[in-house]
Design a protein around this motif. Sequence first.
Motif, PDB file in Angstrom:
ATOM      1  N   LYS A   1       0.817  -1.212   0.000  1.00  0.00           N
ATOM      2  CA  LYS A   1       0.000   0.000   0.000  1.00  0.00           C
ATOM      3  C   LYS A   1       0.850   1.260   0.000  1.00  0.00           C
ATOM      4  O   LYS A   1       0.356   2.342  -0.279  1.00  0.00           O
ATOM      5  CB  LYS A   1      -0.936  -0.013   1.202  1.00  0.00           C
ATOM      6  N   LYS A   2       2.129   1.116   0.309  1.00  0.00           N
ATOM      7  CA  LYS A   2       3.027   2.266   0.401  1.00  0.00           C
ATOM      8  C   LYS A   2       3.900   2.353  -0.845  1.00  0.00           C
ATOM      9  O   LYS A   2       4.610   1.408  -1.179  1.00  0.00           O
ATOM     10  CB  LYS A   2       3.917   2.138   1.628  1.00  0.00           C
ATOM     11  N   GLU A   3       3.858   3.492  -1.503  1.00  0.00           N
ATOM     12  CA  GLU A   3       4.648   3.671  -2.719  1.00  0.00           C
ATOM     13  C   GLU A   3       6.146   3.558  -2.444  1.00  0.00           C
ATOM     14  O   GLU A   3       6.882   2.980  -3.238  1.00  0.00           O
ATOM     15  CB  GLU A   3       4.330   5.016  -3.368  1.00  0.00           C
TER      16      GLU A   3
ATOM     17  N   TYR B   1      16.357 -13.753 -16.615  1.00  0.00           N
ATOM     18  CA  TYR B   1      14.930 -14.068 -16.538  1.00  0.00           C
ATOM     19  C   TYR B   1      14.023 -12.899 -16.905  1.00  0.00           C
ATOM     20  O   TYR B   1      12.814 -13.035 -16.904  1.00  0.00           O
ATOM     21  CB  TYR B   1      14.589 -14.566 -15.126  1.00  0.00           C
ATOM     22  N   ILE B   2      14.565 -11.733 -17.198  1.00  0.00           N
ATOM     23  CA  ILE B   2      13.814 -10.539 -17.568  1.00  0.00           C
ATOM     24  C   ILE B   2      12.646 -10.315 -16.606  1.00  0.00           C
ATOM     25  O   ILE B   2      11.496 -10.591 -16.915  1.00  0.00           O
ATOM     26  CB  ILE B   2      13.320 -10.596 -19.034  1.00  0.00           C
ATOM     27  N   MET B   3      12.968  -9.819 -15.429  1.00  0.00           N
ATOM     28  CA  MET B   3      11.987  -9.581 -14.375  1.00  0.00           C
ATOM     29  C   MET B   3      11.492  -8.141 -14.412  1.00  0.00           C
ATOM     30  O   MET B   3      12.286  -7.207 -14.467  1.00  0.00           O
ATOM     31  CB  MET B   3      12.592  -9.879 -13.009  1.00  0.00           C
ATOM     32  N   VAL B   4      10.171  -8.000 -14.380  1.00  0.00           N
ATOM     33  CA  VAL B   4       9.548  -6.681 -14.405  1.00  0.00           C
ATOM     34  C   VAL B   4       8.564  -6.593 -13.239  1.00  0.00           C
ATOM     35  O   VAL B   4       7.613  -7.370 -13.182  1.00  0.00           O
ATOM     36  CB  VAL B   4       8.799  -6.453 -15.733  1.00  0.00           C
ATOM     37  N   PRO B   5       8.784  -5.661 -12.296  1.00  0.00           N
ATOM     38  CA  PRO B   5       7.842  -5.529 -11.180  1.00  0.00           C
ATOM     39  C   PRO B   5       6.567  -4.802 -11.602  1.00  0.00           C
ATOM     40  O   PRO B   5       6.616  -3.868 -12.415  1.00  0.00           O
ATOM     41  CB  PRO B   5       8.624  -4.707 -10.152  1.00  0.00           C
ATOM     42  N   GLN B   6       5.430  -5.252 -11.068  1.00  0.00           N
ATOM     43  CA  GLN B   6       4.145  -4.589 -11.298  1.00  0.00           C
ATOM     44  C   GLN B   6       3.508  -4.330  -9.945  1.00  0.00           C
ATOM     45  O   GLN B   6       3.309  -5.253  -9.157  1.00  0.00           O
ATOM     46  CB  GLN B   6       3.224  -5.452 -12.157  1.00  0.00           C
ATOM     47  N   TRP B   7       3.152  -3.085  -9.688  1.00  0.00           N
ATOM     48  CA  TRP B   7       2.646  -2.659  -8.384  1.00  0.00           C
ATOM     49  C   TRP B   7       1.147  -2.844  -8.260  1.00  0.00           C
ATOM     50  O   TRP B   7       0.389  -2.473  -9.160  1.00  0.00           O
ATOM     51  CB  TRP B   7       3.003  -1.210  -8.157  1.00  0.00           C
ATOM     52  N   PHE B   8       0.738  -3.399  -7.124  1.00  0.00           N
ATOM     53  CA  PHE B   8      -0.665  -3.487  -6.736  1.00  0.00           C
ATOM     54  C   PHE B   8      -0.790  -2.841  -5.363  1.00  0.00           C
ATOM     55  O   PHE B   8      -0.174  -3.299  -4.401  1.00  0.00           O
ATOM     56  CB  PHE B   8      -1.137  -4.948  -6.680  1.00  0.00           C
ATOM     57  N   SER B   9      -1.574  -1.783  -5.270  1.00  0.00           N
ATOM     58  CA  SER B   9      -1.711  -1.059  -4.007  1.00  0.00           C
ATOM     59  C   SER B   9      -2.940  -1.473  -3.215  1.00  0.00           C
ATOM     60  O   SER B   9      -3.138  -0.999  -2.104  1.00  0.00           O
ATOM     61  CB  SER B   9      -1.737   0.451  -4.255  1.00  0.00           C
ATOM     62  N   SER B  10      -3.757  -2.362  -3.787  1.00  0.00           N
ATOM     63  CA  SER B  10      -4.924  -2.854  -3.043  1.00  0.00           C
ATOM     64  C   SER B  10      -5.068  -4.355  -3.249  1.00  0.00           C
ATOM     65  O   SER B  10      -4.715  -4.901  -4.304  1.00  0.00           O
ATOM     66  CB  SER B  10      -6.202  -2.147  -3.495  1.00  0.00           C
ATOM     67  N   ALA B  11      -5.618  -5.004  -2.241  1.00  0.00           N
ATOM     68  CA  ALA B  11      -5.829  -6.450  -2.306  1.00  0.00           C
ATOM     69  C   ALA B  11      -6.817  -6.796  -3.415  1.00  0.00           C
ATOM     70  O   ALA B  11      -6.632  -7.782  -4.127  1.00  0.00           O
ATOM     71  CB  ALA B  11      -6.334  -6.964  -0.955  1.00  0.00           C
ATOM     72  N   GLU B  12      -7.845  -5.991  -3.575  1.00  0.00           N
ATOM     73  CA  GLU B  12      -8.862  -6.275  -4.597  1.00  0.00           C
ATOM     74  C   GLU B  12      -8.279  -6.176  -6.004  1.00  0.00           C
ATOM     75  O   GLU B  12      -8.547  -7.011  -6.875  1.00  0.00           O
ATOM     76  CB  GLU B  12     -10.051  -5.326  -4.449  1.00  0.00           C
TER      77      GLU B  12
ATOM     78  N   PHE C   1       4.293 -10.205  -1.365  1.00  0.00           N
ATOM     79  CA  PHE C   1       3.268  -9.594  -0.530  1.00  0.00           C
ATOM     80  C   PHE C   1       3.905  -8.776   0.576  1.00  0.00           C
ATOM     81  O   PHE C   1       4.663  -9.305   1.388  1.00  0.00           O
ATOM     82  CB  PHE C   1       2.369 -10.660   0.104  1.00  0.00           C
ATOM     83  N   ALA C   2       3.582  -7.477   0.625  1.00  0.00           N
ATOM     84  CA  ALA C   2       4.045  -6.609   1.699  1.00  0.00           C
ATOM     85  C   ALA C   2       2.870  -5.818   2.283  1.00  0.00           C
ATOM     86  O   ALA C   2       3.041  -4.730   2.820  1.00  0.00           O
ATOM     87  CB  ALA C   2       5.133  -5.669   1.194  1.00  0.00           C
TER      88      ALA C   2
END
Length: 131
Positions: free
Chosen positions: A8-10, A29-40, A56-57
């Motif tokens: 939830k924290k940027e 492995y060409i890893m790209v992070p994708q942010w999710f700020s909500s569980a839904e 999961f943080a």
Amino acid sequence: MVIAVCSKKETEYQEIADAVMSYPEREQYIMVPQWFSSAEEYRKSQLKHPFVITIFAFDDIENQELSILVHRTSEESQIVWIGKDERFGVASYRVRAANFFLKPVTKEGIWNSLNRCIKRLKEEQTIGQFL
């Protein structure tokens, strides 16, 4: 491969993303992070297209609920659980988390976790599905 990062924290997301982007094996492995700020938001995305690795943080209760979802929807998906309460460490391994570590986020913690995830994917011979 896309690495889901749930926070939830940027600032926390950025710390995790920076660690993923500096991971020594990342280019292989060409890893790209994708942010999710909500569980839904994460839940909807995971159900449509499971992620190979999810970090999961969120708070420990949300981490637990979403880990159960991952475990039920995609057995080959790997989970990294970053929590505040060490008592959740046992719960994380019940849902096959590759690693559990306590906040604050560290580069070494993320790298160690990614090493464990990659090792499992290789052992299960499923890493090729995600490249």
